[in-house]
Motif scaffolding. Structure first.
Motif, PDB file in Angstrom:
ATOM      1  N   ASP A 107       0.851  -1.196   0.000  1.00 14.94           N
ATOM      2  CA  ASP A 107       0.000   0.000   0.000  1.00 14.94           C
ATOM      3  C   ASP A 107       0.883   1.242   0.000  1.00 14.94           C
ATOM      4  N   GLN A 108       1.654   1.381  -1.089  1.00 14.47           N
ATOM      5  CA  GLN A 108       2.606   2.479  -1.189  1.00 14.47           C
ATOM      6  C   GLN A 108       2.535   3.092  -2.591  1.00 14.47           C
ATOM      7  N   ALA A 109       2.577   4.405  -2.652  1.00 15.33           N
ATOM      8  CA  ALA A 109       2.614   5.130  -3.926  1.00 15.33           C
ATOM      9  C   ALA A 109       3.943   5.851  -4.035  1.00 15.33           C
ATOM     10  N   CYS A 110       4.268   6.286  -5.259  1.00  9.12           N
ATOM     11  CA  CYS A 110       5.511   7.022  -5.475  1.00  9.12           C
ATOM     12  C   CYS A 110       5.214   8.263  -6.295  1.00  9.12           C
ATOM     13  N   TYR A 111       5.811   9.374  -5.880  1.00  7.88           N
ATOM     14  CA  TYR A 111       5.626  10.662  -6.539  1.00  7.88           C
ATOM     15  C   TYR A 111       6.990  11.164  -7.008  1.00  7.88           C
ATOM     16  N   LEU A 112       7.113  11.369  -8.313  1.00  9.48           N
ATOM     17  CA  LEU A 112       8.386  11.746  -8.920  1.00  9.48           C
ATOM     18  C   LEU A 112       8.326  13.180  -9.422  1.00  9.48           C
ATOM     19  N   VAL A 113       9.381  13.938  -9.144  1.00  8.41           N
ATOM     20  CA  VAL A 113       9.431  15.344  -9.551  1.00  8.41           C
ATOM     21  C   VAL A 113      10.836  15.647 -10.052  1.00  8.41           C
ATOM     22  N   GLY A 114      10.920  16.305 -11.224  1.00  6.78           N
ATOM     23  CA  GLY A 114      12.222  16.674 -11.764  1.00  6.78           C
ATOM     24  C   GLY A 114      12.197  16.622 -13.280  1.00  6.78           C
ATOM     25  N   PRO A 115      13.370  16.659 -13.928  1.00  6.57           N
ATOM     26  CA  PRO A 115      13.425  16.553 -15.388  1.00  6.57           C
ATOM     27  C   PRO A 115      12.766  15.256 -15.866  1.00  6.57           C
ATOM     28  N   GLU A 116      12.206  15.271 -17.072  1.00  8.88           N
ATOM     29  CA  GLU A 116      11.478  14.093 -17.566  1.00  8.88           C
ATOM     30  C   GLU A 116      12.356  12.849 -17.623  1.00  8.88           C
ATOM     31  N   ILE A 117      13.612  12.994 -18.036  1.00  7.25           N
ATOM     32  CA  ILE A 117      14.492  11.823 -18.112  1.00  7.25           C
ATOM     33  C   ILE A 117      14.766  11.273 -16.714  1.00  7.25           C
ATOM     34  N   PHE A 118      14.874  12.176 -15.742  1.00 10.14           N
ATOM     35  CA  PHE A 118      15.075  11.780 -14.340  1.00 10.14           C
ATOM     36  C   PHE A 118      13.885  10.940 -13.874  1.00 10.14           C
ATOM     37  N   MET A 119      12.673  11.426 -14.150  1.00  7.19           N
ATOM     38  CA  MET A 119      11.465  10.709 -13.716  1.00  7.19           C
ATOM     39  C   MET A 119      11.299   9.392 -14.465  1.00  7.19           C
ATOM     40  N   ALA A 120      11.648   9.370 -15.751  1.00  4.45           N
ATOM     41  CA  ALA A 120      11.516   8.148 -16.538  1.00  4.45           C
ATOM     42  C   ALA A 120      12.423   7.053 -15.996  1.00  4.45           C
TER      43      ALA A 120
END
Length: 578
Positions: free
Chosen positions: A502-515
């Motif tokens: 029961d865990q989610a992940c939120y990514l923030v930053g340059p698109e390549i970083f998030m990918a």
């Protein structure tokens, strides 16, 4: 030459009220990207004609922002400067769309050039993918030799049409000429181009140009080489547009197809266009006053209202189209003062302003320096209002030169608050200036009762970063990793990470970083629908007109910057490295 499908649809529609009204998008508004062309064709059923932005032989970066403004409610100024990717890229994109599926709508490809030879080349190239080819003889803020420089003269415009038609006889795609209202006798110009061989007409383009002055700073808003002047569009030009449509129809007769536009926001105004002689009605600036989520029902209301007006005895009892329009001016600037400046590394500063802005995760605002430019930024802190600025170009360099007490103008909020499924735990991963998004996100997750692990990557180890980290460490486990010569070093912490059910992940930053981060998480078992990426796309307007911030078929200025991985994987795979 056989009559094209476009002419078959449009010819003879004049006042044939037993047929439904045909709605069209307007060049340079909303349907500006391949994804949005697909979106209108597949999901916005009231639209029957889709018009592209005006394409030129070579790429054109257009004018520097601001390029769109709203000085009073629903009345816009624009000076985009014919920004477009150029002939080769545009053709490749439209060709790919044509190969993917059979279009429901007519595709009107708008063309711009400053010579007959370039227009001929464009017509020959785009005939492959177009149902209609629109010759832009009307842009009021284009460079010398383009747009209204051609359309302001019946002699010049008719000479262009005659030579283009002669040189492109093999093309079976009808040529429509888009006319400028900024002439003494638009009917004379219309008749001249029709006599020269134009198959149809489009009118009007924007009125002007004029200087659009901000009521707060009392300075010009738009930026270009013609003194900040820009065309007028929106509700204040509707009366002029109706008058021009009447003049054109009287001059050319009933048999010439005519697409009318100019300030149409309601079904009543669309019907007025038809009664004055339009065979189809274009909707443009109104898209910037209606949430993208409501475009379909809004246009259905426009269509139904117009038909009720045009067909005797027909009544429409549904929601009025006016109820979908924004109640307030959306592009109003507010003056703020710089109260604090802190350094977050050698190329990033933290600007604190007086006042506040109730910005949520997924929302953003624009910063504007009159005479210099504007750009969108995430809000790092709401009260006092705080932004993280990385030095990237002329505008951000100008922000670096501000001092305590300097004036800085803010407009917004744009976007929408993150809509997420609550989970017991969440992993927040940010790189670079993406850290600015985290405080609002962490606050929302805290209110949902979510336990957080926060990982932040910075370009270097600096004391200034503590200004933001102090606001994050109180939300949960916090780790900051300096790149120290390896970009995205913080992502190494994702290797072998233990992820709960029961865990989610939120990514923030340059698109390549998030990918890269998303790929690592998926390989370790993270469910795709529980990964959220902050897609901070560059936008020119923030209100849904320019189309620059599209992700899949969603505009981040309307839906918010956070997009789920599974949505991007299906609708915009290139944005997640697929």
């Amino acid at each position: 030459m056989r009559e094209s499908k476009a002419l078959q649809v449009l010819k003879g529609r004049h006042l044939r009220l037993e047929e439904p009204l045909l709605l069209s998008t307007v060049s340079g508004v909303a349907s500006t990207k391949p994804a949005l062309i697909r979106y209108f064709d597949q999901k916005i059923s009231p639209i029957g004609i889709i018009t592209t932005k005006s394409f030129q032989v070579t790429p054109n970066p257009g004018n520097r922002e601001p390029v769109i403004c709203e000085t009073t409610k629903g009345n816009f100024g624009n000076s985009v400067g014919l920004r477009n990717p150029g002939m080769d890229q545009a053709l490749a994109e439209l060709r790919a769309l044509r190969q993917e599926w059979k279009f429901r709508c007519l595709l009107n490809v708008s063309l711009s050039a400053n010579s007959v030879e370039d227009f001929i080349m464009l017509v020959e190239v785009f005939s492959e993918v177009a149902d209609i080819l629109e010759l832009n003889f009307s842009c009021p803020h284009a460079a010398e030799g383009y747009g209204a420089s051609i359309g302001c003269s019946s002699e010049i415009s008719s000479d262009y049409v005659r030579k283009i038609k002669e040189a492109t006889k093999k093309s079976e795609v009808p040529l429509f000429v888009k006319l400028t209202p900024n002439v003494e006798d638009i009917g004379q110009v219309a008749k001249a181009v029709v006599d020269a061989g134009a198959d149809g007409l489009v009118a009007i383009n924007t009125v002007g140009p004029i200087v659009h002055e901000d009521p707060v700073s009392h300075t010009p808003i738009l930026q270009n080489t013609i003194g900040g002047k820009g065309g007028c569009s929106g509700r204040w030009v509707h009366g002029k547009a109706v008058s021009c449509i009447k003049e054109i129809r009287m001059a050319v007769g009933d048999d010439v197809p005519l697409i009318g536009m100019g300030g149409v926001s309601t079904g009543e105004e669309a019907a007025e266009m038809v009664l004055c002689g339009a065979d189809a009605v274009g909707i443009g600036s109104a898209f910037g006053t209606v949430s993208q989520k409501d475009w379909e029902p809004y246009l259905n209301s426009v269509l139904a209202e117009a038909e009720a007006r045009l067909k005797p005895g027909k009544e429409y009892l549904g929601p009025k189209s006016e109820t979908y329009l924004a109640e307030d001016r959306q592009m109003a600037y507010r003056k703020h003062t710089v109260t604090k400046i802190a350094y977050y590394g050698k190329d990033t500063i933290i600007l604190t302003l007086d006042g506040s802005l109730p910005c949520k995760a997924g929302e953003f605002a624009f910063l504007w320096l009159p005479g210099i430019g504007e750009k969108p930024f995430s809000v790092a802190h709401n009260d006092p209002l705080t932004f993280v600025v990385k030095k990237r170009g002329p505008f951000t360099e100008a922000l670096w030169l501000l001092s305590l007490g300097s004036d800085l103008y803010v407009r917004g909020i744009y976007g929408a608050q993150l809509e997420n499924e609550r989970t017991d735990k969440a992993l927040l991963v940010a790189g670079g200036t993406g850290v600015a998004v985290l405080p609002a996100l962490a606050q929302q997750l805290k209110e949902q009762g979510t336990e957080m692990t926060i990982l932040v990557g910075t370009s270097e180890s600096v004391a200034g970063k503590a200004l933001l980290e102090d606001r994050l460490s109180g939300f949960g486990s916090f780790t900051c990793v300096a790149d120290d010569g390896k970009n995205g070093r913080v992502l190494d912490l994702l290797n072998g990470l233990s992820l709960g059910p029961d865990q989610a992940c939120y990514l923030v930053g340059p698109e390549i970083f998030m990918a890269i981060a998303a790929k690592k998480l998926i390989l370790q078992g993270m469910e795709e629908e529980k990964i959220y990426l902050s897609m901070e796309r560059m936008t020119l307007c923030g209100i849904g007109m320019c189309g620059e911030c599209v992700c899949g078929d969603r505009l981040t200025c309307q839906w918010g910057s956070f997009m789920r991985y599974d949505y991007l994987k299906e609708h915009a795979p290139s944005m997640v490295g697929l």
